[in-house]
Scaffold this active site. Structure first.
Site, PDB file in Angstrom:
ATOM      1  N   ARG A 173      -2.192  11.029  14.790  1.00 54.11           N
ATOM      2  CA  ARG A 173      -3.400  11.174  13.973  1.00 54.11           C
ATOM      3  C   ARG A 173      -3.998  12.555  14.194  1.00 54.11           C
ATOM      4  NH1 ARG A 173      -8.308  10.526  11.915  1.00 54.11           N
ATOM      5  NH2 ARG A 173     -10.125  10.526  13.266  1.00 54.11           N
TER       6      ARG A 173
ATOM      7  N   SER B 154     -15.974  18.471  14.894  1.00 58.27           N
ATOM      8  CA  SER B 154     -16.622  18.969  13.671  1.00 58.27           C
ATOM      9  C   SER B 154     -18.146  18.892  13.774  1.00 58.27           C
ATOM     10  CB  SER B 154     -16.154  18.167  12.462  1.00 58.27           C
ATOM     11  OG  SER B 154     -16.456  16.805  12.645  1.00 58.27           O
ATOM     12  N   ASP B 155     -18.643  18.078  14.717  1.00 59.62           N
ATOM     13  CA  ASP B 155     -20.085  17.926  14.917  1.00 59.62           C
ATOM     14  C   ASP B 155     -20.365  17.866  16.414  1.00 59.62           C
ATOM     15  OD1 ASP B 155     -20.892  16.556  12.042  1.00 59.62           O
ATOM     16  OD2 ASP B 155     -18.980  15.820  12.799  1.00 59.62           O
TER      17      ASP B 155
ATOM     18  N   HIS C  69       0.798  -1.238   0.000  1.00 58.30           N
ATOM     19  CA  HIS C  69       0.000   0.000   0.000  1.00 58.30           C
ATOM     20  C   HIS C  69       0.825   1.279   0.000  1.00 58.30           C
ATOM     21  CE1 HIS C  69      -2.214  -3.318   1.914  1.00 58.30           C
ATOM     22  NE2 HIS C  69      -3.167  -2.902   1.110  1.00 58.30           N
TER      23      HIS C  69
ATOM     24  N   ARG D 186      -3.468   3.929  -4.600  1.00 54.72           N
ATOM     25  CA  ARG D 186      -4.876   4.102  -4.190  1.00 54.72           C
ATOM     26  C   ARG D 186      -5.236   5.553  -3.861  1.00 54.72           C
ATOM     27  NH1 ARG D 186      -7.657  -0.814  -2.186  1.00 54.72           N
ATOM     28  NH2 ARG D 186      -6.362  -2.523  -2.872  1.00 54.72           N
TER      29      ARG D 186
END
Ligand code: HPA
Length: 233
Positions: free
Chosen positions: A88, A203-204, A5, A44
């Protein structure tokens, strides 16, 4: 040596990698914050870049969405490319009413409905946790910059469109917010003896139904990136 990958050689990727879910965000980070950038992956469309931030080599790699995708990319980075630290940088939905659009959340621990840990055949329940070293650095930077942030337990869910809404059950256990990748990241780091941290931007607001505007997303994203990049130094 390239992996299935990631089409790079070992030295192409820095010891510290920032991972947004969206590969186009990885490109944005490289274009905006890094100098002398080299793109090392496009397999990808999951772009990966290495460049300099204040003189230190840092890489940025898209993780894709969900634990399986994060599981693949973080495993390959840690295991085949000698990466030591993965941070992350993502978005999350807030369970806690004390969290609002644009606030930062550092994942001290990750709870999950994911089956990812079953591969280890642990005779009990493992608690995936952040690297204390990375967490401490990120928290002190957020405090210094006076950003609004919380540190605690987050939920890594396998399901975005849930048939039954179980958020109240997680919320009553003090879970701050939900995202979809950190369980795989923290478990891979634990298994491979590496360091990981998740920094999220709300974000929400799942407690109010409010969603970030494009402008709010951009500002809070920049704050989160500053913290992640400075943590990487
Ligand atoms: N659920 C899961 N992941 C998310 C959400 C959400 O509501 N918002 C941002 N990432």
């Amino acid at each position: 040596m390239a992996t299935p990958h990631i089409g790079a050689e070992k030295g192409d990727i820095a010891k510290t990698v920032l991972m947004p879910g969206d590969p186009l965000r990885a490109k944005f980070i490289a274009d905006t914050f890094l100098e002398d950038v080299v793109q090392y992956n496009s397999i990808r469309g999951m772009y990966g870049f290495t460049g300099d931030y204040k003189g230190k080599r840092v890489s940025v790699q898209g993780s894709g969405m969900g634990a399986p995708s994060m599981g693949i990319y973080s495993y390959e980075l840690f295991n085949f490319f000698d990466v030591e630290n993965i941070i992350r940088v993502g978005t999350a939905g807030a369970f806690s009413e004390e969290l609002h659009i644009g606030d930062l959340v550092m994942g001290q621990g990750v709870s999950s409905n994911s089956n990812y840990a079953s591969q280890y055949e642990i005779p009990g329940i493992i608690a995936p946790i952040a690297s204390y070293e990375l967490l401490e650095r990120a928290v002190s930077l957020a405090r210094e910059k006076e950003y609004s942030y919380k540190v605690g337990n987050i939920l890594c869910s396998d399901i975005f469109y849930e048939d039954i809404d179980f958020s109240h059950k997680w919320k009553k256990m003090g879970i701050l917010a939900v995202e979809m990748e950190s369980a795989a990241l923290y478990l891979n780091a634990a298994r491979l003896g590496k360091k990981a941290l998740t920094i999220l931007t709300i974000s929400d607001e799942l407690h109010s139904g409010k969603k970030a505007t494009a402008e709010e997303r951009q500002t809070s994203f920049t704050n989160m990136m500053e913290i992640a990049l400075e943590t990487a130094l």
